[in-house]
Design a protein around this motif. Structure first.
Motif, PDB file in Angstrom:
ATOM      1  N   GLU A  58     -27.761   3.117  65.836  1.00 29.96           N
ATOM      2  CA  GLU A  58     -26.450   3.403  66.416  1.00 29.96           C
ATOM      3  C   GLU A  58     -26.027   2.274  67.336  1.00 29.96           C
ATOM      4  O   GLU A  58     -26.851   1.600  67.929  1.00 29.96           O
ATOM      5  CB  GLU A  58     -26.500   4.712  67.219  1.00 29.96           C
ATOM      6  CG  GLU A  58     -26.611   5.933  66.355  1.00 29.96           C
ATOM      7  CD  GLU A  58     -26.441   7.210  67.158  1.00 29.96           C
ATOM      8  OE1 GLU A  58     -25.772   7.172  68.203  1.00 29.96           O
ATOM      9  OE2 GLU A  58     -26.975   8.231  66.726  1.00 29.96           O
TER      10      GLU A  58
ATOM     11  N   THR B 231     -23.959   0.967  70.772  1.00 33.51           N
ATOM     12  CA  THR B 231     -23.568   1.451  72.090  1.00 33.51           C
ATOM     13  C   THR B 231     -22.045   1.431  72.172  1.00 33.51           C
ATOM     14  O   THR B 231     -21.358   0.842  71.331  1.00 33.51           O
ATOM     15  CB  THR B 231     -24.165   0.550  73.192  1.00 33.51           C
ATOM     16  OG1 THR B 231     -23.625  -0.770  73.055  1.00 33.51           O
ATOM     17  CG2 THR B 231     -25.686   0.508  73.113  1.00 33.51           C
TER      18      THR B 231
ATOM     19  N   ARG C 263     -19.339  -0.955  70.135  1.00 33.69           N
ATOM     20  CA  ARG C 263     -18.229  -0.401  69.334  1.00 33.69           C
ATOM     21  C   ARG C 263     -16.893  -0.977  69.773  1.00 33.69           C
ATOM     22  O   ARG C 263     -16.028  -1.270  68.949  1.00 33.69           O
ATOM     23  CB  ARG C 263     -18.199   1.118  69.457  1.00 33.69           C
ATOM     24  CG  ARG C 263     -19.268   1.789  68.681  1.00 33.69           C
ATOM     25  CD  ARG C 263     -19.112   3.271  68.736  1.00 33.69           C
ATOM     26  NE  ARG C 263     -20.329   3.883  68.238  1.00 33.69           N
ATOM     27  CZ  ARG C 263     -20.566   5.158  68.216  1.00 33.69           C
ATOM     28  NH1 ARG C 263     -19.663   6.009  68.672  1.00 33.69           N
ATOM     29  NH2 ARG C 263     -21.696   5.619  67.750  1.00 33.69           N
TER      30      ARG C 263
END
Length: 185
Positions: free
Chosen positions: A147, A149, A153
């Motif tokens: 993923e 952070t 993004r």
């Protein structure tokens, strides 16, 4: 006339040379294939697990005088229960996994009537040791990041939409159909 009689013999030499070169090329292609792509691609090897896993904890629960029913509850059904040797139960375990050494253990439970007389077992692993021995090896390096952070993004550029995709309205559009009722009215 002697030159014409030699002509068929002269054409044999280039044909023989071409054949030798072709055979030499086959050897080169074969060697390249065995060193190249076929050394990377290997056939799938099936993981083979047979028998009952017996651990130190399970053997500790089996003492001389234990009834057959409790032995079956603790160790499971024996892999070999010979009708000619009803006083002997064999628990065999074999696991073969690609990339690891095969494991094989055999435990023999001998009975005197309906109760355990003795247990013949090799040095068995504990449950934790067994699980560790069959776990897949850890990958080297750090685990992959799954993923982003919030900062990562925000730093991403906005997606570029094609003009036709950007003009699509929010309401779905499609064929409007009406169907007759299933049951007569």
């Amino acid at each position: 006339m002697p030159l014409l009689s030699r002509l068929p013999r002269l054409s044999i030499v280039p044909a023989a040379l071409a054949g030798l070169l072709a055979l030499g090329g086959c050897t080169l292609v074969s060697r390249t294939m065995s060193d190249g792509i076929t050394s990377v691609i290997t056939p799938y090897r099936v993981e083979v697990v047979q028998g009952n896993v017996v651990t130190k904890e399970q053997i500790a629960a089996i003492k001389p005088g234990t009834p057959r029913g409790k032995v079956r509850d603790v160790l499971g059904s024996p892999l070999l229960a010979d009708p000619f040797h009803a006083q002997r139960w064999d628990y065999v375990f074999v696991i073969r996994r690609p990339g690891t050494e095969p494991q094989q253990r055999a435990v023999v439970v001998l009975f005197d009537g309906d109760n355990v007389e003795s247990v013949q077992a090799p040095d068995l692993p504990s449950e934790l040791e067994f699980v560790a021995s069959i776990s897949k090896p850890e990958r080297s390096g750090s685990p992959p990041k799954l993923e982003l952070t919030e900062q990562e993004r925000a730093a991403l550029p906005p997606p570029k939409l094609e003009p036709a995709v950007a003009q699509v309205s929010a309401a779905p559009q499609g064929a409007v159909r009406s169907y007759p009722p299933l049951e007569p009215q």
